[in-house]
Enzyme design. Structure first.
Site, short mmCIF file in Angstrom:
data_model
loop_
_atom_site.label_atom_id
_atom_site.label_comp_id
_atom_site.label_asym_id
_atom_site.label_seq_id
_atom_site.Cartn_x
_atom_site.Cartn_y
_atom_site.Cartn_z
N SER A 54 0.82 -1.21 0.00
CA SER A 54 0.00 0.00 0.00
C SER A 54 0.86 1.26 0.00
O SER A 54 2.00 1.26 0.46
CB SER A 54 -0.91 0.01 1.22
OG SER A 54 -0.16 0.28 2.40
N ALA A 104 0.33 3.87 1.84
CA ALA A 104 0.52 4.31 3.21
C ALA A 104 1.75 3.65 3.84
O ALA A 104 2.58 4.32 4.47
CB ALA A 104 -0.73 4.00 4.04
N GLU A 139 6.84 -0.20 -4.99
CA GLU A 139 5.77 -0.54 -5.94
C GLU A 139 4.49 -0.53 -5.13
O GLU A 139 4.21 -1.45 -4.38
CB GLU A 139 6.04 -1.90 -6.57
CG GLU A 139 5.33 -2.11 -7.91
CD GLU A 139 3.88 -2.51 -7.73
OE1 GLU A 139 3.01 -1.63 -7.85
OE2 GLU A 139 3.63 -3.69 -7.50
N CYS A 186 -3.14 -4.34 -8.26
CA CYS A 186 -2.90 -2.89 -8.30
C CYS A 186 -3.00 -2.32 -9.70
O CYS A 186 -3.11 -1.10 -9.87
CB CYS A 186 -1.55 -2.56 -7.68
SG CYS A 186 -0.18 -3.54 -8.31
#
Length: 282
Positions: free
Chosen positions: A11, A13, A32, A66
Site C-alpha cells: 500500500s 501508506a 511498488e 494494483c
C-alpha cells in the site's frame, strides 16, 4: 545498518512509512505501491471489445490487483451501451468454489478485506447508483456454500462524483466505477485525476488518439485496446503515489545496481593538461 536497500510492494501508506524510515540512514528504496487504473473508452472504440476488456480487467484476481481496471471513463455516445454491457456480463459471472474449473470468480483474500470492500460499496449507495453487485448470495453457481469464503459479487457503480471515495480510493476488490466524459481533453484529465499512476488503458480506433493517450496519461504502463497483460520483457512500475522504480525486465536490475565510475591514467605523464587550472601558465 547492514541493509543497503529496501524494496517494498504494497500500500501507498506503508510505502510512505518505509521511505520515511529509510531516509534516516540514506537508504535506497524501491517502492511498488497502490493503483487506481483508469480505463478510457473513446467514442470510436470497439464497444464489444471494451465491455469484455473492462469485465476481465476489473475482476482479475478478484480485483485484488494494483493494475486492475477500477475507473472506466466512457465518452458519452457509448456510455449507456457500455454500462448495460458490463452489467449484463457482471450478472453472468459464476461465483463459486475456486477449485471448480467452471467458476469465474472466487473469494477475496480475507473476511476483513471483504468487509472493507463491502464498506466502500455500501457507503457509495448514499451518493451513487449500484447497478449490480454487492454482497454475494449464500450459494454459488455450483451450489458451493459461499459463507465458507470471503465472497463479494462483481459490482458496477455509476453516478459517482469524480472526487468521491469510491472513485479516488483504492478499493482492491471486484468493483468498477463508470463515469461519462465529453471531449478528449476531459477524458484524459479525469484519467489523471487521482493520486495514483501505476497503469491505465485507452480504447480507440484512432492512432492519433491512442498516441495522445499514451503520452498524456501519467502512468507507468498504458495499454491500448487491452488492459492487464504484463510481459516480463517490459518494466512495471508507477508514477506519483504509485511509487518509483521498476519491476521486471532488464530495467529492474538497475534498481539493485550501484554504479561505480573507475578511471585509469596510463600515460605516466606527471603534468596533465588540466593542471593549468591550478598552476596557471607555469
Amino acid at each position: 545498518p547492514g541493509v543497503a536497500m529496501v524494496s517494498f510492494t504494497g500500500s501507498t501508506a506503508v510505502g510512505r512509512r518505509v521511505a520515511e524510515l529509510a531516509t534516516a540512514s540514506v537508504k535506497r528504496t524501491h517502492l511498488e505501491l497502490g493503483g487506481k487504473a483508469p480505463f478510457v473508452v473513446f467514442d470510436d472504440a470497439d464497444l464489444d471489445a471494451a465491455v469484455h476488456g473492462a469485465v476481465a480487467a476489473s475482476l482479475i484476481n478478484g480485483g485484488q490487483d494494483c493494475t486492475a481496471a477500477t475507473r472506466a471513463y466512457v465518452q458519452r455516445p457509448l456510455y449507456d451501451a457500455f454500462v448495460a454491457g458490463v452489467a449484463e456480463l457482471f450478472a453472468a459471472v459464476r461465483i463459486g468454489d475456486p477449485r471448480n474449473p467452471h467458476t469465474d470468480l472466487g473469494p477475496l483474500v480475507s473476511f476483513a478485506h471483504r468487509d472493507r470492500v463491502a464498506g466502500f460499496v455500501e457507503r457509495a449507495r448514499s451518493y451513487a447508483t449500484v447497478v449490480t453487485g454487492g454482497p454475494a448470495s449464500d450459494k454459488g453457481h455450483d451450489g458451493f456454500d459461499l459463507t465458507r469464503g470471503a465472497y463479494h459479487a462483481p459490482t458496477l457503480i455509476t453516478g459517482a462524483a469524480q472526487d468521491s471515495e469510491v472513485v479516488q480510493g483504492e478499493v482492491f476488490g471486484p468493483v468498477l466505477v463508470v463515469l461519462p466524459f465529453d471531449g478528449d481533453d476531459e477524458g484524459l484529465r479525469l484519467a489523471n485525476d487521482t493520486p495514483y499512476g501505476l497503469a491505465a488503458s485507452a480504447w480507440t480506433g484512432n492512432v492519433h488518439r491512442s498516441l495522445r493517450a499514451t503520452r498524456e496519461i501519467a502512468a507507468g504502463c498504458v495499454w491500448v485496446n487491452d488492459h492487464i497483460p504484463i510481459i516480463s520483457e517490459m518494466p512495471h512500475g508507477g508514477y506519483k503515489a504509485s511509487g518509483y522504480g521498476k519491476d521486471m525486465s532488464q530495467y529492474s536490475l538497475d534498481e539493485y545496481t550501484q554504479v561505480k565510475h573507475v578511471m585509469f591514467d596510463t600515460t605516466a605523464v606527471a603534468r596533465k593538461d588540466w593542471h593549468r587550472t591550478v598552476f596557471g601558465d607555469r
